[in-house]
Scaffold this active site. Structure first.
Site, mmCIF file in Angstrom:
data_model
loop_
_atom_site.group_PDB
_atom_site.id
_atom_site.type_symbol
_atom_site.label_atom_id
_atom_site.label_comp_id
_atom_site.label_asym_id
_atom_site.label_seq_id
_atom_site.Cartn_x
_atom_site.Cartn_y
_atom_site.Cartn_z
ATOM 1 N N HIS A 1 0.830 -1.160 -0.293
ATOM 2 C CA HIS A 1 0.172 0.091 -0.056
ATOM 3 C C HIS A 1 0.818 1.292 -0.061
ATOM 4 O O HIS A 1 0.116 2.262 0.167
ATOM 5 C CB HIS A 1 -0.989 -0.014 1.167
ATOM 6 C CG HIS A 1 -2.249 -0.905 0.825
ATOM 7 N ND1 HIS A 1 -2.398 -1.943 1.759
ATOM 8 C CD2 HIS A 1 -3.293 -0.611 0.225
ATOM 9 C CE1 HIS A 1 -3.556 -2.507 1.384
ATOM 10 N NE2 HIS A 1 -3.953 -1.873 0.501
ATOM 11 N N ARG B 1 -15.933 -4.081 1.076
ATOM 12 C CA ARG B 1 -15.990 -2.779 1.060
ATOM 13 C C ARG B 1 -15.851 -2.214 -0.500
ATOM 14 O O ARG B 1 -15.589 -3.107 -1.129
ATOM 15 C CB ARG B 1 -14.564 -2.026 1.684
ATOM 16 C CG ARG B 1 -13.454 -2.378 0.795
ATOM 17 C CD ARG B 1 -12.305 -1.977 1.544
ATOM 18 N NE ARG B 1 -12.247 -0.398 1.497
ATOM 19 C CZ ARG B 1 -11.208 0.221 0.678
ATOM 20 N NH1 ARG B 1 -10.493 -0.454 -0.004
ATOM 21 N NH2 ARG B 1 -11.299 1.667 0.666
ATOM 22 N N ASN C 1 -14.251 0.068 -3.631
ATOM 23 C CA ASN C 1 -13.145 1.054 -3.887
ATOM 24 C C ASN C 1 -13.339 1.344 -5.359
ATOM 25 O O ASN C 1 -14.218 0.675 -6.161
ATOM 26 C CB ASN C 1 -11.695 0.620 -3.957
ATOM 27 C CG ASN C 1 -10.545 1.634 -3.716
ATOM 28 O OD1 ASN C 1 -11.009 2.793 -3.718
ATOM 29 N ND2 ASN C 1 -9.554 1.148 -3.950
ATOM 30 N N LYS D 1 -5.431 8.633 -8.875
ATOM 31 C CA LYS D 1 -6.543 7.768 -9.696
ATOM 32 C C LYS D 1 -6.474 7.971 -11.087
ATOM 33 O O LYS D 1 -7.254 7.293 -12.052
ATOM 34 C CB LYS D 1 -8.073 8.295 -8.922
ATOM 35 C CG LYS D 1 -8.162 7.567 -7.684
ATOM 36 C CD LYS D 1 -9.804 7.845 -6.926
ATOM 37 C CE LYS D 1 -9.912 7.302 -5.725
ATOM 38 N NZ LYS D 1 -10.050 5.739 -5.421
#
Lengths: 355, 328
Positions: free
Chosen positions: A193, A223, A225, A317
């Site tokens: 990460h 979750r 993302n 991103k």
């Protein structure tokens, strides 16, 4: 319901498309009109009927075409699937988890017949009917992890747990958002990460690791993302950046609605019982901006999220250069009205676009 | 999907079971075997896993962790072996005196805080007394995959050598037994000296034995990551003390023979837990304020955290002094 499988591509002519059913169940990742990292975990035990959260491993209309794309990626680059020698037992754990889950959740598509260690697996959509000996990898055409992940949508990171950390020691990764299994193999949770901005400072990873180490058998978690992808590409890998990175420059105000896709990952986490490892499936869903805009709530909200996202995140991103063009497009669908809380489109109750 | 991070649930998922066998093994140890009440198979597990058994002792709920010691390949039956502790708080006595074949009980899904390092080229097990139990499952698991292992097992006397006969019979070349009453002792320095690269050692037994193995291995240059241990602590009795639970707006008194965690639960306040033995970290609780001395007994918090007075593990640790306020 019986799923009508699409015949489509995620490369070259990009014939990928979402049906109305697929748009309605798209896992839109923003529960409010802004976005910041959080340890946004919840239990993975079902969800609204027909939603992507309902089954342990969601199967949708893209299944057969996604598996065809994975086979092509693996043929070009076998290092997308790796398993260090001590991870074979975890591979069997994963095979067992997926076969049991899919045969129970989709009995019309998948069958598992177990007679002691002799197992028969029937995968109707892919036309597979194999009999093998559980825990004997010589009886399968591939190792157990590769065998089952060639038949299951989504990437799979199979993590070893030791020394109070998680280790990326096996996986099949062909539909990733610009990270490489071959680069990360053998790394621990903090190492893989390391490139993520802002989250380290907020202590997100310490808390996330603690949560993951404590995921127990019978209590999986999930979750969401997200990121952005130009053209419906599954394989946005660093290895192939020279092929897809340049496509980000092909956006125009005329084609952005069709070409720009919101890419959402449904990440789930299951404890693996025999190896005490952890599997981290990362399932990728793509939806074009123009399809998203058919849901008025999502149109309003996506504009506000993209507009207000911190520069660091838009850069990480990969859409900082295209953000102005995105906002020009998205602002047409934001009339300033409030949005209902939660991720679901609420199509029947949210007002239509007022402009 | 919601946005908020989820609160940890108290305990692992539960399974309703029937007691199918109660087998006294010697003066102190009895094996209890379970099958699922719904007739299904148990979930698979890995060697070293434990389950938390709920005992209904006249309305008082006792929750004790025990290592699963049956063969992980056998999904019809789970087994635990319980050593009677006459000085303890009563959980093991309850098992020995009150549990019989046909009883219905509740146990949790397996949780493993003491798993095999599957990278190891060789596994050396060091057991003291009832510490043999996790190794029974680990050995069975390794035997199915032709794993390389050896066991060194110290017992007080031949009469108290739980599973010694079975182990010697099945694995005569891999099992080494040491009896205290015959002045036999594990020659640990020599044992460590002869091991090939890639060996991992695992110790389960009394605290003194665990500390001795860690210290000896460390002095011999072994990496910490190759030395694994598990010691379940039972909560120790102590002077009663009062605690203010700020979030729930309750004041409770922890009795002499109950743990802080049990007192919190008794007050109807949900608190997360897994192992109830000071190892897993799940019940870690923030201290809001205190005037007194902590009696920290867990393996989870660091020495600095113990000294800071900011955290407590209510499953095994206590407090003595004027006042204690917790964020619970």
């Amino acid at each position: 319901m019986t799923i009508q499988f699409n015949d489509e591509t995620f490369r070259d002519d990009y014939s990928f498309h979402n049906s109305d059913w697929a748009i309605k169940r798209f896992p839109f990742p923003f529960h409010e009109d802004s976005y910041m990292y959080a340890v946004n975990m919840e239990q993975h035990r079902g969800g609204p009927e027909g939603s992507v959260y309902e089954k342990r491993f969601d199967v949708d209309e893209h299944y057969i075409s996604e598996m065809r794309d994975r086979a092509m990626v693996l043929a070009d680059d076998p290092l997308r699937c790796q398993s260090l020698p001590h991870m074979t037992l975890a591979g069997w754990d994963l095979l067992e988890l997926i076969m049991v889950s899919k045969s129970e959740d989709y009995p019309d598509l998948f069958e598992l017949h177990r007679d002691g260690d002799t197992w028969r697996w029937i995968n109707k959509p892919l036309g597979i009917d194999d009999t093998f000996t559980f825990l004997d990898e010589t009886t399968l055409p591939y190792g157990p992890m590769e065998y089952i992940t060639r038949q299951t949508q989504g990437d799979f990171c199979v993590l070893d747990q030791r020394d109070g950390n998680l280790w990326m020691d096996a996986g099949t990764v062909t539909t990733q958002a610009d990270w490489s299994l071959d680069f990360d193999i053998g790394m621990n949770f903090f190492e893989w990460h390391a490139p993520v901005p802002l989250a380290h400072e907020k202590g997100i990873f310490e808390r996330a690791l603690k949560f993951l180490l404590n995921i127990q058998q019978g209590a999986p978690a999930r979750r969401l993302n997200w990121t952005m992808t130009v053209n419906p590409l599954l394989d946005t890998s660093p290895e192939n950046y020279h092929k897809w990175g340049v496509q980000k420059t092909t956006l125009t105000p005329e084609n952005i609605g069709a070409k720009q896709h919101l890419r959402v990952e449904l990440q789930t986490f299951f404890r693996l019982p025999r190896s005490n490892g952890l599997v981290f499936p990362i399932r990728c869903y793509l939806c074009s901006f123009q399809d998203l805009m058919t849901m008025p709530k999502w149109g309003r909200r996506l504009h506000r999220v993209v507009r207000d996202l911190p520069v660091e995140l838009a850069t990480y991103k990969g859409f900082i250069d295209n953000r102005p063009m995105m906002l020009d497009y998205l602002s047409q669908f934001d009339d300033g009205l409030p949005t209902s809380p939660g991720i679901f489109p609420d199509f029947d109750t949210e007002p239509a676009l007022q402009k | 999907m919601s946005a908020a991070p989820q609160k940890a649930k108290p305990g692992a998922e539960k399974i309703a079971v029937n007691v199918t066998a109660v087998v006294p093994l010697n003066d102190l140890v009895t094996r209890f075997e379970f099958q699922r009440s719904d007739g299904d198979l148990f979930p698979p597990f890995s060697g070293g896993a434990h389950t938390v058994v709920t005992m209904d002792d006249n309305g008082r709920h006792r929750l004790n962790p025990y290592s699963l010691m049956s063969d992980p390949a056998d999904l019809t039956t789970y087994a635990i072996s319980v050593r009677r502790d006459d000085e303890g708080r009563g959980g093991s006595l309850f098992m020995h005196r009150n549990v019989s074949v046909g009883d219905r009980m509740t146990i949790t899904y397996p949780v493993n805080l003491f798993s095999l390092d599957l990278r190891a080229r060789k596994h050396v097990f060091l057991a003291g007394g009832i510490g043999i139990t996790p190794f029974m499952a680990m050995i069975a698991q390794l035997e199915h995959s032709n794993g390389n292992w050896e066991l060194h097992y110290a017992c007080r006397t031949p009469a108290l050598g739980t599973y010694v006969d079975e182990l010697r019979y099945k694995y005569p070349n891999k099992v080494h037994i040491y009896y205290d009453d015959q002045n036999q002792a594990i020659r640990l320095e020599d044992l460590l000296d002869g091991q090939p690269l890639g060996t991992n050692i695992y110790v389960c037994g009394p605290k003194g034995m665990i500390d001795w193995v860690h210290a000896t291995a460390s002095a011999a240059g072994w990496p910490d990551a190759n030395v694994h241990s598990e010691e379940f602590l039972a909560p120790q009795p102590g002077e009663p003390f009062e605690v203010r639970l700020c979030k729930s707006d309750k004041t409770i008194t922890v009795g002499e023979h109950e743990s802080l965690l049990e007192a919190i639960e008794r007050a109807g306040v949900e608190a997360p837990f897994l192992c109830r033995g000071g190892s897993c970290g799940q019940c870690e609780t923030n201290v809001v304020s205190h005037d007194g001395t902590f009696v920290h007994r867990d393996h989870w918090l660091t020495e600095d955290q113990h000294a800071s007075g900011e955290k407590i593990m209510p499953c095994v640790s206590r407090f003595a002094g004027k006042s204690l306020e917790l964020d619970r």
